[in-house]
Design an enzyme around this catalytic site. Structure first.
Site, PDB file in Angstrom:
ATOM      1  N   LYS A 272       0.841  -1.202   0.000  1.00 63.80           N
ATOM      2  CA  LYS A 272       0.000   0.000   0.000  1.00 63.80           C
ATOM      3  C   LYS A 272       0.873   1.247   0.000  1.00 63.80           C
ATOM      4  O   LYS A 272       2.012   1.203   0.456  1.00 63.80           O
ATOM      5  CB  LYS A 272      -0.873   0.024   1.265  1.00 63.80           C
ATOM      6  CG  LYS A 272      -1.996  -0.990   1.272  1.00 63.80           C
ATOM      7  CD  LYS A 272      -2.829  -0.854   2.530  1.00 63.80           C
ATOM      8  CE  LYS A 272      -3.978  -1.849   2.551  1.00 63.80           C
ATOM      9  NZ  LYS A 272      -4.953  -1.653   1.474  1.00 63.80           N
ATOM     10  N   ARG A 346     -10.427 -11.493   1.715  1.00 67.77           N
ATOM     11  CA  ARG A 346     -11.282 -12.548   1.150  1.00 67.77           C
ATOM     12  C   ARG A 346     -10.613 -13.916   1.223  1.00 67.77           C
ATOM     13  O   ARG A 346     -11.279 -14.936   1.320  1.00 67.77           O
ATOM     14  CB  ARG A 346     -11.676 -12.184  -0.288  1.00 67.77           C
ATOM     15  CG  ARG A 346     -10.528 -12.113  -1.245  1.00 67.77           C
ATOM     16  CD  ARG A 346     -10.859 -11.337  -2.511  1.00 67.77           C
ATOM     17  NE  ARG A 346     -10.878  -9.898  -2.279  1.00 67.77           N
ATOM     18  CZ  ARG A 346     -11.189  -9.001  -3.218  1.00 67.77           C
ATOM     19  NH1 ARG A 346     -11.512  -9.389  -4.447  1.00 67.77           N
ATOM     20  NH2 ARG A 346     -11.166  -7.722  -2.928  1.00 67.77           N
TER      21      ARG A 346
HETATM   22  N1  BES Z   1      -8.179  -3.708   4.239  1.00 69.10           N
HETATM   23  C1  BES Z   1      -8.322  -3.278   2.903  1.00 69.10           C
HETATM   24  C2  BES Z   1      -9.596  -2.483   2.641  1.00 69.10           C
HETATM   25  C3  BES Z   1      -9.758  -1.178   3.386  1.00 69.10           C
HETATM   26  C4  BES Z   1      -9.582   0.017   2.726  1.00 69.10           C
HETATM   27  C5  BES Z   1     -10.173  -1.138   4.702  1.00 69.10           C
HETATM   28  C6  BES Z   1      -9.769   1.218   3.380  1.00 69.10           C
HETATM   29  C7  BES Z   1     -10.360   0.067   5.358  1.00 69.10           C
HETATM   30  C8  BES Z   1     -10.164   1.248   4.691  1.00 69.10           C
HETATM   31  C9  BES Z   1      -8.324  -4.487   1.969  1.00 69.10           C
HETATM   32  O1  BES Z   1      -7.571  -5.568   2.388  1.00 69.10           O
HETATM   33  C10 BES Z   1      -7.749  -4.033   0.675  1.00 69.10           C
HETATM   34  O2  BES Z   1      -6.595  -3.714   0.655  1.00 69.10           O
HETATM   35  N2  BES Z   1      -8.573  -4.019  -0.365  1.00 69.10           N
HETATM   36  C11 BES Z   1      -8.128  -3.606  -1.645  1.00 69.10           C
HETATM   37  C12 BES Z   1      -8.578  -4.652  -2.630  1.00 69.10           C
HETATM   38  C13 BES Z   1      -7.981  -4.495  -4.000  1.00 69.10           C
HETATM   39  C14 BES Z   1      -6.518  -4.789  -3.975  1.00 69.10           C
HETATM   40  C15 BES Z   1      -8.690  -5.442  -4.930  1.00 69.10           C
HETATM   41  C16 BES Z   1      -8.771  -2.264  -1.953  1.00 69.10           C
HETATM   42  O3  BES Z   1      -9.920  -2.045  -1.553  1.00 69.10           O
HETATM   43  O4  BES Z   1      -8.113  -1.415  -2.534  1.00 69.10           O
HETATM   44 MN    MN Z   2      -5.561  -5.427   1.804  1.00 68.99          MN
END
Ligand code: BES
Ligand code: MN
Ligand code: ZN
Length: 498
Positions: A272, A346
């Site tokens: 990230k 997931r």
């Molecule tokens: N934990 C994150 C989602 C999240 C985003 C939680 C903002 C709280 C606040 C999740 O694991 C994630 O990183 N999701 C990605 C998925 C993508 C890579 C398909 C996302 O939402 O960007």
């Molecule tokens: Mn994630």
């Protein structure tokens, strides 16, 4: 936790007796506050008309979010606060909780205050106490110096017509507040402290409440075949855990609550951006809500069989971390091509859902997860996403959300979304394109649920708040505890009726 004392009405509000010395009085009321012979009129008389004069020059009309504060209106009274809650016809539980939260805030610099209600408000007194209690939450474990304006409020006296009935109702709401506090504490903890083994140890303390707790460690998970969950965990020095909680309040098949417990989500090799990455300590908000809900139902001795299962992992980078392109074998036997290591929630839930379904054959399953950033784009920080293939369950959850103020909005599902998960090399891939990606994430989970009635709550937008609300300081919200508790209550009622 705020000490709530329930007693008979305060004499001064009934036109009997003089104020107690240094009394601080809060009156929650609607627009008809100046009814003849109501508590307001008695208080006005006791203060020699000061209250009426103050209201006349203020904008206070008894509407929601309005308040009026009087300091030292007469020799004996230290302070009077009026909190508006709008007209009786529109009064609901979230409104009353917000009013209670506002009341606690208005007197935060005194150690105790007397809280009274006018009109229909009295019916909601327990919820005002609940709002005051959860609004007063602080996470102070790591402050070594007392803040200058730290809240002083410790005790609220509630003056009501039916103290005994209210005490009983408060007893059960207090249990829910404790569950909310438990969830908020877990989400607030920093990720160096609350790693998966520590999270599991904290869950073990639920045994004191009569909850059975079983912890599966990494070796056991490997033997059982939790390949998708372990793939996420393998980049971290912290071992994965799965925690199983069971509260047997009846002999029926259980209701199962499943939680995503990623104690820190760096994204893994699909790392990230640095800005805001600290917020990913909250990526265990789903698991925290499940733990809080089990605490609530156990403390209030609910008459329902409830299971909680949470997958606890840390998503990190290392020489042994999962790579984009890896293929893993899930607990259910289906293979997954991991194209983005940041779509880890997931993967964790796939194994936990399949395991919970097989082992406990629950009558229904609800999972909670901070699953996608896309749900924040869709619904903001106001409602959580509700995904379900079962209309009865979806409607029950939606209604529970309206009732408790933990609001949901139902999102669509269907084959056209599911199709996007096709992989060239495995049974499915773990990401799709960005369009509708909260829905395709839900669709991924659905593949591990089979025919059990199931709902998925994407709480990424609501597990943490960056501004304070009356019932919640900024930070962890504990979202989900009250919702799940309300769902359990519905089942208790229908089981009793059956
Ligand atoms: N934990 C994150 C989602 C999240 C985003 C939680 C903002 C709280 C606040 C999740 O694991 C994630 O990183 N999701 C990605 C998925 C993508 C890579 C398909 C996302 O939402 O960007
Ligand atoms: Mn994630
Ligand atoms: Zn995540």
């Amino acid at each position: 936790m705020l000490d709530i004392q329930i007693q008979a009405p305060f004499p001064i509000l009934q036109g009997k007796g003089a104020p107690e010395s240094e009394q601080t009085l809060v009156l929650i009321t609607g627009p008809d506050f100046d009814n003849a012979n109501g508590p307001f009129s008695h208080l006005d008389a006791a203060t020699g008309g000061a209250l009426g004069r103050a209201v006349a020059i203020s904008r206070f009309k008894g509407q929601r979010d309005q308040s009026c504060v009087l300091l030292a209106p007469c020799a004996a009274v230290a302070r009077i606060v009026l909190i508006g809650c709008g007209p009786d016809e529109e009064l609901d539980i979230p409104t009353m909780e917000a009013a209670g939260g506002q009341a606690a805030k208005a007197v935060h610099d005194t150690t105790h205050a007397d809280l009274a209600f006018a009109g229909r408000c009295a019916e909601f007194a327990a919820h005002a106490a609940f709002g005051a209690t959860i609004g007063r939450y602080r996470f102070d474990l790591y402050h070594t110096e007392e803040a200058e304006n730290a809240p002083q409020l410790q005790r609220l006296h509630l003056g009501v017509d039916n103290p005994d009935a209210l005490r009983e109702e408060w007893e059960s709401l207090r249990a829910v507040a404790q569950g909310v506090f438990r969830a908020r504490d877990l989400v607030s903890e920093p990720p160096n402290i609350l790693n998966p083994p520590e999270f599991a140890r904290r869950i073990e303390t639920l045994r004191d409440l009569g909850v059975e707790v079983e912890i599966l460690n990494a070796a056991t998970l490997r033997e059982l075949g939790f390949g998708a969950l372990l793939g996420v965990a393998q980049g971290s020095d912290q071992e994965a855990r799965v925690a199983i909680m069971r509260y047997r309040g009846s002999e029926e098949a259980p209701i199962a609550f499943i939680g995503k417990g990623v104690t820190f989500d760096s994204g893994g090799i699909s790392i990230k951006p640095a800005a805001g990455m600290d917020e990913m300590k909250t990526d265990m908000g789903g698991a925290a809500a499940v733990v809080g809900a089990l605490e609530a139902v156990a403390r209030r001795k609910a008459k329902t069989h409830v299971i909680g299962v949470v997958g606890l992992v840390e998503n990190m980078l290392s020489g042994n971390a999962q790579r984009p392109g890896d293929v893993v074998r899930s607990y259910a036997g289906k293979t997954i091509e991991v194209l983005n290591t940041d779509a880890e929630g997931r993967l964790v839930l796939a194994d936990v859902l399949a395991y919970a379904k097989e082992r406990f054959q629950p009558r229904l399953m609800v999972d909670l997860a901070t699953l996608t950033g896309a749900i924040v784009v869709s619904l903001g920080h106001v409602r959580a996403g509700l995904f379900s293939t079962d209309d009865t369950l979806a409607n029950a959850l939606f209604d529970a959300g309206e009732e408790t103020g933990e609001a949901l909005w139902r999102m669509p599902m269907g084959k056209a979304y599911d199709r996007q998960l096709r992989s060239d090399i495995a049974d499915m891939k773990n990401i799709t394109g960005r369009p509708g990606s909260s829905i395709t994430a839900a669709q991924f989970l659905a593949r591990f649920v089979g025919d059990t009635p199931w709902a998925h709550l994407d709480i990424a937008g609501v597990a943490w708040r960056s501004d304070a609300a009356p019932q919640c300081p900024k930070g962890a919200t504990g979202f989900g505890v009250r919702l799940l508790d309300a769902l359990v209550r519905r089942h208790e009622q229908s089981d009793r009726a059956a």
